[in-house]
Structures are given as C-alpha cells and as structure tokens.
Write an enzyme that holds these catalytic residues in place. Structure first.
Site, short mmCIF file in Angstrom:
data_model
loop_
_atom_site.label_atom_id
_atom_site.label_comp_id
_atom_site.label_asym_id
_atom_site.label_seq_id
_atom_site.Cartn_x
_atom_site.Cartn_y
_atom_site.Cartn_z
N PRO A 203 -2.01 -2.65 10.86
CA PRO A 203 -3.09 -2.39 9.89
C PRO A 203 -4.27 -1.66 10.53
O PRO A 203 -4.37 -1.55 11.76
CB PRO A 203 -3.50 -3.81 9.46
CG PRO A 203 -3.17 -4.66 10.64
CD PRO A 203 -1.93 -4.07 11.24
N ASN A 208 -7.54 -1.75 16.24
CA ASN A 208 -6.51 -0.71 16.20
C ASN A 208 -7.06 0.69 15.98
O ASN A 208 -6.29 1.65 15.95
CB ASN A 208 -5.50 -1.02 15.09
CG ASN A 208 -4.66 -2.24 15.39
OD1 ASN A 208 -4.45 -2.58 16.54
ND2 ASN A 208 -4.17 -2.91 14.35
N ARG A 231 -1.63 3.88 8.82
CA ARG A 231 -3.00 4.23 8.47
C ARG A 231 -3.48 5.38 9.35
O ARG A 231 -3.23 5.40 10.55
CB ARG A 231 -3.95 3.03 8.61
CG ARG A 231 -3.82 2.01 7.49
CD ARG A 231 -4.32 2.57 6.17
NE ARG A 231 -4.22 1.64 5.06
CZ ARG A 231 -3.19 1.54 4.24
NH1 ARG A 231 -2.12 2.30 4.42
NH2 ARG A 231 -3.20 0.68 3.23
N ASP A 255 2.46 10.56 7.45
CA ASP A 255 2.28 10.31 6.02
C ASP A 255 0.82 9.98 5.72
O ASP A 255 0.43 9.93 4.57
CB ASP A 255 3.19 9.16 5.56
CG ASP A 255 3.15 8.95 4.05
OD1 ASP A 255 3.35 9.95 3.32
OD2 ASP A 255 2.93 7.81 3.61
N GLU A 260 -8.46 11.01 4.55
CA GLU A 260 -7.57 11.49 3.49
C GLU A 260 -8.05 11.07 2.10
O GLU A 260 -7.56 11.57 1.09
CB GLU A 260 -6.16 10.95 3.69
CG GLU A 260 -6.06 9.43 3.51
CD GLU A 260 -4.66 8.89 3.70
OE1 GLU A 260 -4.23 8.10 2.84
OE2 GLU A 260 -4.00 9.24 4.67
N HIS A 292 0.67 10.46 1.89
CA HIS A 292 0.62 9.00 1.75
C HIS A 292 1.56 8.53 0.63
O HIS A 292 1.16 7.80 -0.28
CB HIS A 292 -0.81 8.55 1.46
CG HIS A 292 -1.08 7.14 1.91
ND1 HIS A 292 -2.30 6.72 2.37
CD2 HIS A 292 -0.27 6.04 1.97
CE1 HIS A 292 -2.25 5.43 2.69
NE2 HIS A 292 -1.02 5.00 2.45
#
Length: 327
Positions: A203, A208, A231, A255, A260, A292
């Site tokens: 996530p 992260n 993500r 993706d 975005e 996405h």
C-alpha cells in the site's frame, strides 16, 4: 437506510441495483465526484460512497457539518482521504476488497509484455515493420522475480507465477507460510540485488513512499524490469526515468504513476496534460503504461460496489466491519 454514491459510473449501475435489492436499502447515484460545490447533496445521508477523488480536510469538515458519519471508498487504497482529519472529528472511513485475481492476472500480463518487448513489437507491426530487430525477449524460467508485498494480491501473483517455473524471492514485514511453498523470503536489499524482475504489491504508506529510488535502483541488476500495479507513490518517477535513460533499467510496466489523480479515468483528448513525467515515460519504447486499470473486471466492480454497501451497513449497525480503516 440510504447511501449517497458519488462518482457513479454506468458500469456500476447493474451492481448497485442488484445489491440495493439484496440488502433492502436505497442508494442514490450521483455521477459527479464530491466537491465543495456539490457537498450539500450529501445532506440527509449518514453514509457516502466515493472512488478516488481527493477528500481533503475542507471536504471532511463540510461532510461532518451536514451529518455524514461514514465515508466508504470503493477502492482498496484510501490515501486520497485525509484520514488524520477524519479521525480528529470522528468520521469513520472504510475501503473495500475485491477479487485478487483481477490485479494478479494483470500483473502477470504486464510481466510477460515487458519481458517479451510487446510494446516495441506492436508499434513496429503498426507501421508494417515485421523485422526481428530489437524485439528479442526473455523466458521467465530463466529469470528471478522479486515480489514486494505478500498480502492477498502478492500471494496470488506468486501462485500464478509458480506455473512458469521461475525462481521467486519475496519481501514482506509479515511472512506467511503459504508464500514459503513457492518463494524464498529475503531482505529488501537482497531482493533488489538478485531479481531480474521486481513487482510491487504494497500500500501507499509513509514507510513505502518512494520505495524504489536512486539508491534502490543502484543496487539492482543491470537490465532489471520494474512492474507496478499497486500505487504510483512507491516509485520516485524522476529516478526511474534516469535509470531507464542510463539503461540500468531494461523495461518497466506501470499501471500507476505519481500524480495520476487529475488524469486517469478522464477523457482528455486534445488537452495539454500537466504531467511531464508521463510524457517522458510514454516516449520510451521499453515502458508500458496503462491508466490504473489492473483492477477493472466485472467481478471486481461487483465486489467494490457490494463491499462498499456492506461496509456502510455494518458501520451503521455498530457491527464488526472488516473494511473500516479508522479507529
């Protein structure tokens, strides 16, 4: 019970109708995303359902003021919601889960397309260049795949990959026995240094943020392939671009990308896009970009609608809610 569903898409209608009947509730469908201009549409609703629109502190304050008690996002990720503000004023927030096969299947497709140079093959074919120059690919059984994150989706990716007889390395803060049947848990540094392909399934958290950056890329094998169906914020886009330009990175299939939110899911034909990094990435012959859509299957959309409705019901009934993300 009544729920207001913002950002309703036509592909969701059949499922909203089905689950309204199943759970004997009313869902009012609104095609527009929530904004300060239409926030008052939620007056009289204690639960609202949204998708990926940014829900900032100003919107949360206004929703609270008009009586909204719970915000359910029809997505797994909830980084578009100001969770801290919601907790401060006592608004509940929930996400959803959906078919893990949707993203897992897509990830395998992206891995195969990247390693078999599918973008270059398609673009050459489109101009009737059927030569073999520059399109020689790699076979998965000769490669090592590093999987970052072995939650529900990561585990499914590993299970799918097991059929390709490829070596797999895994990294997660919480190891699980099922994964150990197919992959070896290693440190993140070991995964970076030993993987030919790196795919991410974690996530978007502070820990992260920019997990893949200049330092991480320097550790990686020359010609590494990077796959991201999780993500955009997991990758420092500038460092990724630099790694591709320096030919350290052999290819990428993404993706999701940073920033975005104002682009994906919108028809922007003929417009100037305010995302220079996207334009640069699109120019590379070894970079595959999709908007996405890894999640986007009939089963996943059904799950997203049903779980959002169920999450609202459970919250209002004061029952244990597996999708609630605020305490």
């Amino acid at each position: 019970m009544r729920i207001l569903a913002y950002s309703h898409r036509k592909d969701e209608t059949i499922y909203f109708e089905e689950f309204m009947k199943k759970y004997k509730i009313e869902v009012v469908l609104c095609d527009d995303e929530p904004t300060m201009d239409n926030v008052n549409l939620a007056k009289g609703f204690q639960c609202i359902s949204i998708i990926t629109t940014e829900i900032n502190s100003e919107l949360i304050d206004k929703f609270h003021e008009i009586g909204v008690k719970f915000i359910s996002t029809r997505t797994i990720g909830y980084d578009h919601i100001d969770i801290k503000k919601a907790k401060e004023i006592g608004i509940g927030v929930g996400n959803v889960t959906y078919s893990t096969n949707s993203v897992a299947d897509y990830t395998i497709m992206m891995i195969l397309m990247a390693t078999r140079k599918m973008k270059a093959i398609i673009e050459s074919s489109n101009v009737q260049d059927y030569s073999l120059k520059g399109v020689q690919g790699k076979e998965l059984h000769n490669l090592t795949v590093g999987i970052i994150g072995t939650g529900k989706i990561g585990k499914m990716v590993i299970k799918h990959l097991s059929g390709f007889d490829t070596k797999m390395l895994a990294y997660d803060l919480y190891e699980n026995e099922e994964t150990k049947k197919y992959a070896e848990y290693v440190s993140l540094e070991k995964l970076f240094t030993s993987s030919d392909i790196i795919t991410m399934h974690v996530p978007a958290t502070n820990d992260n943020y920019h997990l893949i950056n200049k330092k991480a890329i320097k550790l990686m094998k020359d010609g590494v392939f990077i796959i991201n169906t999780a993500r955009g914020s997991l990758i420092n886009t500038d460092d990724l671009i630099e790694g591709i330009e320096e030919k350290k990175i052999g290819g990428a299939a993404l993706d999701v990308i940073e920033h975005e939110g104002d682009i994906y899911y919108k028809d922007l034909k003929g417009q100037i896009l305010a995302n220079r990094e996207l334009a640069i990435l699109r120019s590379f012959p070894n970079v595959i970009l999709t908007p996405h859509t890894a999640f986007y299957t009939d089963q996943a959309v059904s799950d997203m609608v049903e779980h959002s409705i169920l999450s609202c019901i459970l919250f209002m009934e004061g029952k244990e809610n597996p999708w609630k993300v605020t305490i």
